[in-house]
Design a protein around this motif. Structure first.
Motif, PDB file in Angstrom:
ATOM      1  N   ARG A   1     -22.154  -6.302  -6.544  1.00 20.40           N
ATOM      2  CA  ARG A   1     -21.989  -7.694  -6.966  1.00 20.40           C
ATOM      3  C   ARG A   1     -20.557  -8.114  -6.680  1.00 20.40           C
ATOM      4  O   ARG A   1     -19.676  -7.275  -6.468  1.00 20.40           O
ATOM      5  N   PHE A   2     -20.322  -9.434  -6.695  1.00 28.33           N
ATOM      6  CA  PHE A   2     -18.975  -9.974  -6.561  1.00 28.33           C
ATOM      7  C   PHE A   2     -18.401 -10.236  -7.947  1.00 28.33           C
ATOM      8  O   PHE A   2     -19.130 -10.269  -8.943  1.00 28.33           O
ATOM      9  N   ASP A   3     -17.096 -10.444  -7.999  1.00 24.03           N
ATOM     10  CA  ASP A   3     -16.444 -10.625  -9.296  1.00 24.03           C
ATOM     11  C   ASP A   3     -16.801 -11.947  -9.970  1.00 24.03           C
ATOM     12  O   ASP A   3     -16.474 -12.153 -11.133  1.00 24.03           O
ATOM     13  N   ASP A   4     -17.511 -12.842  -9.273  1.00 21.67           N
ATOM     14  CA  ASP A   4     -17.991 -14.065  -9.917  1.00 21.67           C
ATOM     15  C   ASP A   4     -19.421 -13.903 -10.436  1.00 21.67           C
ATOM     16  O   ASP A   4     -20.032 -14.847 -10.921  1.00 21.67           O
ATOM     17  N   GLY A   5     -19.957 -12.691 -10.338  1.00 21.57           N
ATOM     18  CA  GLY A   5     -21.300 -12.400 -10.833  1.00 21.57           C
ATOM     19  C   GLY A   5     -22.398 -12.533  -9.799  1.00 21.57           C
ATOM     20  O   GLY A   5     -23.520 -12.096 -10.032  1.00 21.57           O
TER      21      GLY A   5
ATOM     22  N   VAL B   1     -21.074  -1.573  -8.171  1.00 21.67           N
ATOM     23  CA  VAL B   1     -19.855  -1.823  -7.417  1.00 21.67           C
ATOM     24  C   VAL B   1     -19.502  -3.296  -7.590  1.00 21.67           C
ATOM     25  O   VAL B   1     -20.327  -4.157  -7.292  1.00 21.67           O
ATOM     26  N   THR B   2     -18.302  -3.584  -8.080  1.00 21.35           N
ATOM     27  CA  THR B   2     -17.852  -4.963  -8.223  1.00 21.35           C
ATOM     28  C   THR B   2     -16.796  -5.254  -7.169  1.00 21.35           C
ATOM     29  O   THR B   2     -15.756  -4.600  -7.118  1.00 21.35           O
ATOM     30  N   ILE B   3     -17.061  -6.240  -6.321  1.00 22.19           N
ATOM     31  CA  ILE B   3     -16.180  -6.598  -5.220  1.00 22.19           C
ATOM     32  C   ILE B   3     -15.378  -7.841  -5.572  1.00 22.19           C
ATOM     33  O   ILE B   3     -15.951  -8.884  -5.862  1.00 22.19           O
ATOM     34  N   THR B   4     -14.074  -7.709  -5.558  1.00 23.39           N
ATOM     35  CA  THR B   4     -13.246  -8.884  -5.778  1.00 23.39           C
ATOM     36  C   THR B   4     -13.180  -9.688  -4.489  1.00 23.39           C
ATOM     37  O   THR B   4     -13.172  -9.131  -3.396  1.00 23.39           O
ATOM     38  N   ARG B   5     -13.155 -11.010  -4.621  1.00 22.71           N
ATOM     39  CA  ARG B   5     -13.239 -11.884  -3.449  1.00 22.71           C
ATOM     40  C   ARG B   5     -11.898 -12.140  -2.789  1.00 22.71           C
ATOM     41  O   ARG B   5     -11.847 -12.641  -1.663  1.00 22.71           O
ATOM     42  N   THR B   6     -10.820 -11.791  -3.460  1.00 24.98           N
ATOM     43  CA  THR B   6      -9.486 -11.869  -2.867  1.00 24.98           C
ATOM     44  C   THR B   6      -8.743 -10.603  -3.232  1.00 24.98           C
ATOM     45  O   THR B   6      -9.061  -9.951  -4.232  1.00 24.98           O
ATOM     46  N   GLY B   7      -7.760 -10.248  -2.425  1.00 20.14           N
ATOM     47  CA  GLY B   7      -6.995  -9.036  -2.712  1.00 20.14           C
ATOM     48  C   GLY B   7      -6.337  -8.497  -1.463  1.00 20.14           C
ATOM     49  O   GLY B   7      -6.413  -9.098  -0.397  1.00 20.14           O
ATOM     50  N   PRO B   8      -5.687  -7.340  -1.583  1.00 18.46           N
ATOM     51  CA  PRO B   8      -4.948  -6.769  -0.459  1.00 18.46           C
ATOM     52  C   PRO B   8      -5.861  -6.283   0.653  1.00 18.46           C
ATOM     53  O   PRO B   8      -7.041  -6.022   0.446  1.00 18.46           O
ATOM     54  N   ASP B   9      -5.279  -6.157   1.832  1.00 19.96           N
ATOM     55  CA  ASP B   9      -5.981  -5.660   3.010  1.00 19.96           C
ATOM     56  C   ASP B   9      -6.009  -4.136   2.956  1.00 19.96           C
ATOM     57  O   ASP B   9      -4.966  -3.495   2.977  1.00 19.96           O
TER      58      ASP B   9
ATOM     59  N   LEU C   1       0.826  -1.202   0.000  1.00 15.95           N
ATOM     60  CA  LEU C   1       0.000   0.000   0.000  1.00 15.95           C
ATOM     61  C   LEU C   1       0.856   1.246   0.000  1.00 15.95           C
ATOM     62  O   LEU C   1       0.544   2.227  -0.668  1.00 15.95           O
ATOM     63  N   ALA C   2       1.920   1.224   0.782  1.00 15.51           N
ATOM     64  CA  ALA C   2       2.796   2.384   0.836  1.00 15.51           C
ATOM     65  C   ALA C   2       3.398   2.672  -0.526  1.00 15.51           C
ATOM     66  O   ALA C   2       3.671   3.816  -0.872  1.00 15.51           O
ATOM     67  N   ALA C   3       3.586   1.635  -1.315  1.00 19.61           N
ATOM     68  CA  ALA C   3       4.138   1.810  -2.655  1.00 19.61           C
ATOM     69  C   ALA C   3       3.084   2.287  -3.640  1.00 19.61           C
ATOM     70  O   ALA C   3       3.371   2.559  -4.783  1.00 19.61           O
ATOM     71  N   GLY C   4       1.842   2.352  -3.193  1.00 17.02           N
ATOM     72  CA  GLY C   4       0.787   2.848  -4.060  1.00 17.02           C
ATOM     73  C   GLY C   4       0.189   1.800  -4.960  1.00 17.02           C
ATOM     74  O   GLY C   4      -0.512   2.122  -5.898  1.00 17.02           O
ATOM     75  N   LEU C   5       0.459   0.519  -4.687  1.00 18.77           N
ATOM     76  CA  LEU C   5      -0.063  -0.543  -5.535  1.00 18.77           C
ATOM     77  C   LEU C   5      -1.344  -1.075  -4.920  1.00 18.77           C
ATOM     78  O   LEU C   5      -1.395  -2.183  -4.421  1.00 18.77           O
ATOM     79  N   VAL C   6      -2.402  -0.269  -4.974  1.00 21.14           N
ATOM     80  CA  VAL C   6      -3.642  -0.622  -4.300  1.00 21.14           C
ATOM     81  C   VAL C   6      -4.677  -1.061  -5.314  1.00 21.14           C
ATOM     82  O   VAL C   6      -4.898  -0.408  -6.308  1.00 21.14           O
ATOM     83  N   ALA C   7      -5.305  -2.197  -5.014  1.00 21.81           N
ATOM     84  CA  ALA C   7      -6.434  -2.629  -5.818  1.00 21.81           C
ATOM     85  C   ALA C   7      -7.466  -3.115  -4.831  1.00 21.81           C
ATOM     86  O   ALA C   7      -7.123  -3.661  -3.803  1.00 21.81           O
ATOM     87  N   GLY C   8      -8.747  -2.920  -5.115  1.00 24.51           N
ATOM     88  CA  GLY C   8      -9.727  -3.287  -4.108  1.00 24.51           C
ATOM     89  C   GLY C   8     -10.940  -3.954  -4.674  1.00 24.51           C
ATOM     90  O   GLY C   8     -11.186  -3.956  -5.846  1.00 24.51           O
ATOM     91  N   GLY C   9     -11.750  -4.505  -3.776  1.00 20.69           N
ATOM     92  CA  GLY C   9     -12.993  -5.110  -4.135  1.00 20.69           C
ATOM     93  C   GLY C   9     -13.818  -5.312  -2.900  1.00 20.69           C
ATOM     94  O   GLY C   9     -13.283  -5.489  -1.840  1.00 20.69           O
ATOM     95  N   VAL C  10     -15.193  -5.341  -3.000  1.00 25.08           N
ATOM     96  CA  VAL C  10     -15.975  -5.411  -1.779  1.00 25.08           C
ATOM     97  C   VAL C  10     -17.420  -5.837  -1.937  1.00 25.08           C
ATOM     98  O   VAL C  10     -17.989  -5.699  -2.968  1.00 25.08           O
ATOM     99  N   ALA C  11     -18.023  -6.244  -0.814  1.00 25.18           N
ATOM    100  CA  ALA C  11     -19.448  -6.522  -0.740  1.00 25.18           C
ATOM    101  C   ALA C  11     -20.013  -5.963   0.521  1.00 25.18           C
ATOM    102  O   ALA C  11     -19.346  -5.892   1.518  1.00 25.18           O
ATOM    103  N   LEU C  12     -21.268  -5.604   0.530  1.00 25.47           N
ATOM    104  CA  LEU C  12     -21.835  -4.925   1.677  1.00 25.47           C
ATOM    105  C   LEU C  12     -23.145  -5.530   2.119  1.00 25.47           C
ATOM    106  O   LEU C  12     -23.877  -6.075   1.347  1.00 25.47           O
ATOM    107  N   THR C  13     -23.483  -5.294   3.408  1.00 27.57           N
ATOM    108  CA  THR C  13     -24.818  -5.621   3.887  1.00 27.57           C
ATOM    109  C   THR C  13     -25.043  -5.028   5.245  1.00 27.57           C
ATOM    110  O   THR C  13     -24.305  -5.301   6.159  1.00 27.57           O
TER     111      THR C  13
END
Length: 203
Positions: free
Chosen positions: A168-172, A62-70, A17-29
């Motif tokens: 939605r999640f990245d698997d649809g 909003v598309t939430i990836t199921r794996t990825g950085p914290d 994250l400090a290097a600026g290599l951020v990618a994200g994904g999420v789901a809500l409820t």
């Protein structure tokens, strides 16, 4: 990591994250809590996960990836120990320009969302990968604010603007109970007040 944040620690993510290599994904409820607003620094920049489509009508999904950085990372949240005005994330919006999500307190910002909606977000993520609740929240806020659906934001009264988006999640697949997110922003201070999952798609 501070116990009050109730976050999992992933080795090496802070450096990424400090290097600026951020990618994200999420789901809500989550349902709006009793103390959520009634409608009526530097920080991590999260890469938008929603696309606007063909440029005509935009649904702002909003598309939430199921794996990825914290997200946002321990280095960012450690700044919150020093005060409520630290910036957790910064967003570039068409309606307001730069908008920030501050560390906040029980009434607004990251801390408000953590207190009121952690369990709601965890419930949505359950069975959909390894992300933490705030991975989902940050992705959803980023997407809703920077790639909003046509017609958003809407005036929520009292100097507030409301954004809403399907999730939605990245698997649809989609969260079953509350497949939408609502984000409330102060138009006078350009700060995110709250973000929570909801069962209806509007403001």
């Amino acid at each position: 990591m501070s116990q009050k944040r109730n976050r999992s620690v992933i080795t090496g993510i802070a450096a990424v994250l400090a290097a600026g290599l951020v990618a994200g994904g999420v789901a809500l409820t989550a349902q709006r809590g009793a103390d959520d607003p009634v409608l009526g620094g530097t920080g991590v920049s999260v890469v938008p996960s929603a696309t606007a489509g063909d440029g005509a009508t935009k649904d702002g999904t909003v598309t939430i990836t199921r794996t990825g950085p914290d997200l946002p990372g321990d280095d960012v949240l450690d700044r919150c120990d020093a005060g409520s005005r630290g910036t957790v994330a910064r967003y570039d919006t068409e309606a307001l320009g730069a908008v920030v999500l501050q560390c906040g307190n029980s009434g607004q910002g990251y801390e408000h969302i953590r207190i009121r909606h952690t369990r709601d977000w965890e419930d949505v993520l359950s069975g959909h990968g390894s992300r933490d609740w705030d991975d989902a929240m940050l992705t959803a806020v980023q997407s809703a604010l920077e790639a909003p659906a046509t017609g958003y934001p809407q005036d929520a009264g009292d100097g507030k603007l409301c954004y809403a988006a399907p999730v939605r999640f990245d698997d649809g697949s989609r969260p079953a109970a509350e497949p939408f997110v609502r984000v409330i922003v102060s138009s006078t201070t350009d700060r995110v007040i709250t973000a929570f999952p909801t069962s209806d798609g509007g403001c």
